[in-house]
Write a protein that holds these residues in place. Sequence first.
Motif, short mmCIF file in Angstrom:
data_model
loop_
_atom_site.label_atom_id
_atom_site.label_comp_id
_atom_site.label_asym_id
_atom_site.label_seq_id
_atom_site.Cartn_x
_atom_site.Cartn_y
_atom_site.Cartn_z
N GLU A 31 30.05 12.68 -10.93
CA GLU A 31 28.66 12.40 -10.61
C GLU A 31 28.07 11.30 -11.48
O GLU A 31 27.20 10.55 -11.04
N TYR A 32 28.55 11.19 -12.73
CA TYR A 32 27.96 10.14 -13.54
C TYR A 32 28.34 8.75 -13.07
O TYR A 32 27.66 7.77 -13.35
N HIS A 58 32.23 3.33 -17.75
CA HIS A 58 32.12 4.79 -17.73
C HIS A 58 33.44 5.49 -17.42
O HIS A 58 33.90 6.31 -18.21
N LEU A 92 25.77 8.04 -10.60
CA LEU A 92 24.54 7.69 -11.30
C LEU A 92 24.60 6.24 -11.79
O LEU A 92 23.64 5.47 -11.64
N ALA A 93 25.76 5.87 -12.33
CA ALA A 93 25.90 4.51 -12.85
C ALA A 93 25.72 3.49 -11.74
O ALA A 93 25.09 2.45 -11.92
N THR A 140 23.98 4.06 -9.03
CA THR A 140 22.59 4.14 -8.59
C THR A 140 21.67 3.33 -9.50
O THR A 140 20.70 2.74 -9.05
N LYS A 141 22.01 3.33 -10.80
CA LYS A 141 21.13 2.61 -11.71
C LYS A 141 21.37 1.11 -11.63
O LYS A 141 20.72 0.34 -12.33
#
Lengths: 384, 316
Positions: free
Chosen positions: B210-211, B229, B214-215, B217-218
């Motif tokens: 999931e991160y 990551h 997120l990465a 998405t940002k």
Amino acid sequence: MTVYDRNDLPEELLNLPDSEFEKAENDCSTDERFKTEPIGFYQDALRRLFHNRLSVISLCAILIIIVLSVAVPNMTGYGYTQQNVKQKNLPSKMPGLEQLGIFDGTRILTNIKKSSINDPKRYPEGCVLEILREYKAGRQEVVDVKVDYYRYCGVPEGEYHWMGTDYLGRDIMTRLFKGTRISLLIAALSVLTNLIIGIIYGSIAGYYGGRVDMFLTHLAEVLDGLPYIVVTILFMLWLGSGMLSIVLALTVTGWIGTARLTRAQFYRYKHREYVLAARTLGVPDRKLIFRHILPNTVGPLITRAMIAVPGAIFSESFLAYIGLGIKPPEPSIGILLSEGQKMLLQYPNQTFFPALLISIQMIAFNMLSNGLRDAMDPSRRGED
Amino acid sequence: MFKYVLGRIGAMLLTLFLVMTLSFWVIRLMPMTIFENPEVSPEVQRRLEDRMHLHEPMIVQYYYFIEGIVTRGDFGTSVKIRPGLQVFDIIRERIPPTMLLNFFSLLISIPLGIISGTIAALKRNTWIDNVISFLIVIFISVPSFVFASLMQYVFAFMWPMFPTLYNAQAPSIWEAFHSMILPIVALSLNPIATIARYLRGELIETLSSEYMLLARTKGLTQQEATWRHAFRNSLVPIANTIIPLITGIMGGSLVIEKIFAVPGEGGLLVDSILGGDHFLTVALLIFYSLISLVTIFVVDVSYGIIDPRIRIGGGK
């Protein structure tokens, strides 16, 4: 709808014939049956395993090797220690394939005196197939010839050594499969003892917890620091080389992982409600451990055991290779390889066949255990 | 953390003591003569045995043995392989070739393993991944001595590109290196495959985490997110395979050194066992145990340093 009292039924109802009655259909009394077969975890895992093409191929290869290792040493007609100094280092000759020009028992001899070819004592009738090259070395006339090595060594017609013979004239195929049999046996035995010791140790540590766990875990930690090669060598020195010491050495270093796995599983399951319920009903510890908690660890343990098998096969041949394993008259793939290594440049067939077999064996076992691990993965339940 | 490290060191010392004790008793209780040489006169032999305390009871010998190691670092004298020489010196002499080979093997295997593992994970389920995965299975499964024999036959005999054996007395550096290439490659195949397999598995898992989403998405590109990551996080677990390679640099491979006639530690161990040189064997067993213990220790401690989330004993 009229409600009647059971003890005070009217006359016409009491005398009703049975045929007038109809069975009550109540919707909640019967559930609808599942249309599909119920599938348990292991059935599901097995199905996933058989859907994996590589696993199936590996499984077949392993089964074939097992059958061969049982059958071949009795079928070749040679004993695995049967020597024949006159027929040493024969090339391989296989019936059927010999017509194709491969594995036909021929060998190219170089730097032969030309005059000696016609000497029937050294080169029996018909053994020289072809003269490849004639040249002069100094004043001698020398030739390179292709000879039927079987006739050259006086092997009777119709006798075959499929993989050739070694430096003492022993049939390599017999020795190879006899060695495979021993290595499979060692692998099975060591994995089995690993499992038994590891399960018992891990269950006790995991179930009782507290001080017992602390002591047992620290003890295992100290033992785990012993490098595998050191333990093995000490066993070899202590008990002499042989099957027993290999199995023991593999067990001593292998059980700790099993115990750790079992312990972790126990920690996960021992506080579940069903265990509590069983304990409340007065089930003794022994039964709680083996009947109620242990079955949960079977899946990961099967995977682990399967992964340990190629490791054990490798260790056995590795030890034999460096001269610390099975004692030489007994065959082992490792011994065959190290003997072949000395003759590698002259007679590569002595290395080729054992190398091929152990490679196939290792690849098959590794693939199968990979497939098994994937199939047993609980997160993939219901896939495929 | 400090308490944890102390505990680990305690367990290590205990294990080391166990190795010393076990190897001493196992080897001394074997029905073999410790010291035998027909060329030495009985008088000299008796005096030598006296000097090595061989006439004392076993338990006293054991005391001398432990005392010698602990107080003076004295492992005894070789009696068969290199008679008269200090065992410690023999071992030290054998370190350079082993270390050199392992160093070069390390230099090849870590980058190659990481690169091939990463490529396989990024190109998952393409033909590139299939080829790499297939090679990984082959390199992990096929024993190193089979590969060594194969390479010796193909690259030293059929197409003589490299010398058959390791040549320690080569006149030039280039020739010495040339003779080292085959053993180096033979040593590297398995580590490459192991690193690649671990990294591939880890990376595939982190890429779908999931991160990573997120990465993305940002606003990071896929490449940035992968590099910053996914890749870094995947490197943590493979420390488990890389650290043993680094600490094991002084302990040679037993078979590879034998096949290529490398005058290193692995060959020495085999020779000393088969030759019955007890003092040397004991010292080598301790040497190998020490390497393995240091490895386990470094792996455990480094986990706490690399990844603070799994620091053990760090409170709540």
